[in-house]
Design an enzyme around this catalytic site. Structure first.
Site, PDB file in Angstrom:
ATOM      1  N   HIS A  25       0.677  -1.303  -0.041  1.00 14.97           N
ATOM      2  CA  HIS A  25      -0.035  -0.182  -0.040  1.00 14.97           C
ATOM      3  C   HIS A  25       0.980   1.288  -0.038  1.00 14.97           C
ATOM      4  CE1 HIS A  25      -3.708  -2.033   1.423  1.00 14.97           C
ATOM      5  NE2 HIS A  25      -4.042  -1.621   0.164  1.00 14.97           N
ATOM      6  N   CYS A  70       3.102  -5.102 -19.125  1.00 10.10           N
ATOM      7  CA  CYS A  70       2.119  -4.435 -18.189  1.00 10.10           C
ATOM      8  C   CYS A  70       2.323  -4.597 -16.660  1.00 10.10           C
ATOM      9  CB  CYS A  70       0.877  -4.609 -18.919  1.00 10.10           C
ATOM     10  SG  CYS A  70       0.508  -6.735 -18.418  1.00 10.10           S
TER      11      CYS A  70
HETATM   12  C1  PEP Z   1       1.670  -9.039 -13.411  1.00 11.93           C
HETATM   13  O1  PEP Z   1       1.627 -10.015 -12.884  1.00 11.93           O
HETATM   14  O2  PEP Z   1       2.765  -8.329 -13.890  1.00 11.93           O
HETATM   15  C2  PEP Z   1       0.558  -8.366 -13.941  1.00 11.93           C
HETATM   16  C3  PEP Z   1       0.492  -7.143 -14.699  1.00 11.93           C
HETATM   17  O3  PEP Z   1      -0.612  -8.644 -13.393  1.00 11.93           O
HETATM   18  P1  PEP Z   1      -1.095  -8.443 -11.620  1.00 11.93           P
HETATM   19  O4  PEP Z   1      -0.213  -7.521 -11.278  1.00 11.93           O
HETATM   20  O5  PEP Z   1      -2.502  -8.090 -12.068  1.00 11.93           O
HETATM   21  O6  PEP Z   1      -0.737  -9.832 -11.363  1.00 11.93           O
END
Ligand code: PEP
Ligand code: MG
Length: 556
Positions: free
Chosen positions: A189, A486
């Site tokens: 957080h 991402c």
């Molecule tokens: C990741 O694992 O990098 C991702 C983008 O998905 P999440 O953070 O939602 O698991």
């Protein structure tokens, strides 16, 4: 601690802050039970507890009303947790048995935190929230001032073990110029809120406990360095340079590209329509990750196709004519979803989660894809759809067939080392991949991404992770298919340049992080990014990797 000592942690929000260390107030000590409450006093003690909880919840709600965005959400959630009837029932039962309210709060909270820790993932992350509520209620019962972060009189560097969301959400960036915590990972957080507020932040700094209040500290959220009582001149030069960079970043507009014109889509990670609309007002060229499961974390039953269609359409409408990558439900582990029907497992992160749920029973996936297709049909966004947690070619083929049957563009996330190693074969089945560096790091390093003790392993600069990213990007280039990133890695401007050098074609991150990423890319040629990538791949640890990239890209 010696003057000029250089401590190292995990950098999570770039920028440099300098000022006296300000320590968060310690948690109230819980005195041992002196004697059992006499029967006639128990009713009044229960009322005292109820009044204390009500006061704490009300204060949190008032703060939620004053805050905005994610900070407001975090505060509102904490207020709801404070007023949670199950927790109150535990406390009131202990009071009824003769335990004074303070100790009853402590013991009931301990039961819940033990349960949450055992559940792991997102539940374990709530332990800090619960302990924060306990401390506020106990302070209220003891008549002590509210624990937490004091309001500094001068710009200061806030130092803490870890920050409770209620504290982190209300930090004033004009007075808290940087944040350094001993615990906490890149997805804690503290990190999320510091990112939203734009406060330079370094987490998981092991020796921070020895820094006394008032000691001048320089915190570099780009490198993870915390300098204790630095030379005044060094501190001022570094703060000036960071401000200059921030000013440039804030002014950056336009499509993502390197200084020699190599295009890289700069996209936003969103969780709902509101976030998508906010992102659309900034520099985001589209959405690179719509985390659909976050829309339904509190849903007890599966929303109908019509309800889902409306929710997805809200996000798509924010980006008419633009790319929006919708991720199908990533249920399980750190994102428990009630209606996904998940069984209890000893290791949920390695269990039936993400696309794996649909392999046995595709009903939920099929209905979600129907809703995405309906939302796509009703809007003009260019909709791509990707599956989380794919490890085999058969899974990719299974998903691609269902997505194509609905006239949509299929892709998969690369979050498991197996997927990176088989990127060629997977890309033969789908039209694009997007690398989720958060989970790819977790599974490559075998380090729970939410564990505050493993933050140095949970670092996307780990060369092993970057090699897997490089392998995936090369496969994309061989097959002429897009390879995005991402995960949180895409929010780090210097790492973003390295990712582009590795061959990544789009970057998606929290909207607030995008201007600094775009500005950084615009300063380097593709060849410089490639040189940085080559230098990073030759290193064997994350500190050396950061140094190598910064040296090639001449980042101060
Ligand atoms: C990741 O694992 O990098 C991702 C983008 O998905 P999440 O953070 O939602 O698991
Ligand atoms: Mg993931």
């Amino acid at each position: 601690m010696t003057t000029g000592a250089r401590l190292h942690g995990t950098p999570v929000v770039p920028g440099t802050g300098y000022g006296p260390a300000l320590r968060a107030a310690p948690r109230p000590a819980i005195p041992p039970v002196a004697s059992e409450l006499p029967e006639p006093a128990r009713e009044a003690e229960r009322e005292r507890f109820r009044a204390a909880v009500a006061a704490v919840a009300e204060r949190l709600e008032q703060r939620a009303a004053r805050a905005t965005g994610q900070a407001a959400e975090v505060l509102a959630t904490t207020a709801t947790m404070a007023a949670d009837p199950t927790l109150a029932a535990g406390v009131e039962k202990a009071i009824a048995d003769g335990v004074p309210a303070v100790q009853a709060v402590a013991s009931a909270t301990a039961e819940f935190t033990a349960m949450f820790s055992a559940a792991g993932g997102l539940m374990a992350e709530r332990v800090t929230d619960l302990e924060d509520i306990r401390d506020r209620v106990v302070a209220e019962l003891l008549g002590h001032p509210e624990p937490g972060v004091p309001h500094p009189d001068e710009p200061s560097v806030l130092v803490a073990d870890d920050l409770a969301p209620a504290d982190a959400a209300l930090l004033d960036p004009a007075l808290v110029v940087a944040l350094a915590t001993r615990l906490g990972g890149p997805t804690s957080h503290t990190a999320i809120i510091a990112r939203q507020l734009g406060i330079p932040c370094v987490v998981a700094v092991p020796d921070l406990g020895d820094v006394a209040s008032g000691t001048p500290l320089l915190v570099d959220g780009g490198t993870g360095e915390v300098v204790v009582a630095p030379e005044e001149e060094e501190a001022e030069t570094r703060v000036r340079a960071a401000r200059e960079l921030a000013r440039e970043a804030a002014q950056w507009r336009g499509e993502g590209r390197t200084s020699d014109g190599h295009a890289v889509d700069i996209l936003a990670n969103v969780a709902d329509g509101a976030a998508a609309r906010e992102a659309a007002q900034g520099v985001a060229q589209g959405v690179g990750l719509f985390r659909t499961e976050l829309c339904f974390l509190s849903a007890a039953t599966e929303p109908s196709v019509e309800q889902q269609t409306a929710i997805y359409a809200e996000v798509l409408e924010a980006f008419p004519g633009r790319k929006v990558v919708v991720r199908t439900l990533d249920a399980g582990s750190d994102k428990p979803l009630v209606y996904a029907g998940l069984d209890e497992e000893a290791n949920p992160a390695l269990g039936v989660r993400g696309l794996r749920i649909a392999m046995d029973d595709p009903g939920i996936l099929d209905r979600q894809l129907d809703a995405i297709a309906a939302a796509a049909g009703a809007t003009s966004a260019e909709v791509w759809v990707m599956a989380p947690m794919v490890a085999t070619v058969a899974e990719a083929a299974f998903f691609a067939e269902r997505v194509r049957a609905r006239g949509l563009t299929p892709g998969i996330m690369v979050e498991v080392p197996a997927a990176a190693l088989l990127a060629d074969a997977l890309l033969a089945e789908v039209d694009f991949v997007s690398i989720g560096t958060n989970d790819l790091t977790q599974y490559t390093m075998a380090a729970d991404r939410l564990s505050p003790s493993l933050a140095s392993l949970s670092d996307p600069w780990q060369p092993a992770v970057l090699r897997l990213v490089g392998m995936t990007a090369e496969a994309g280039q061989r097959l002429g298919k897009p390879v995005g990133v991402c995960g949180e890695a895409a929010a780090d401007p210097v790492l973003a340049a390295v990712l582009v050098g590795l061959g990544v074609t789009s970057l998606s991150a929290a909207a607030a992080a995008l201007p600094a990423v775009g500005a950084r890319l615009s300063r380097h040629t593709l060849e410089q990014c490639r040189q940085a990538a080559t230098a990073v791949l030759a290193t064997s640890d994350p500190v050396a990797a950061r140094d190598a990239a910064r040296a090639v890209l001449e980042v101060e």
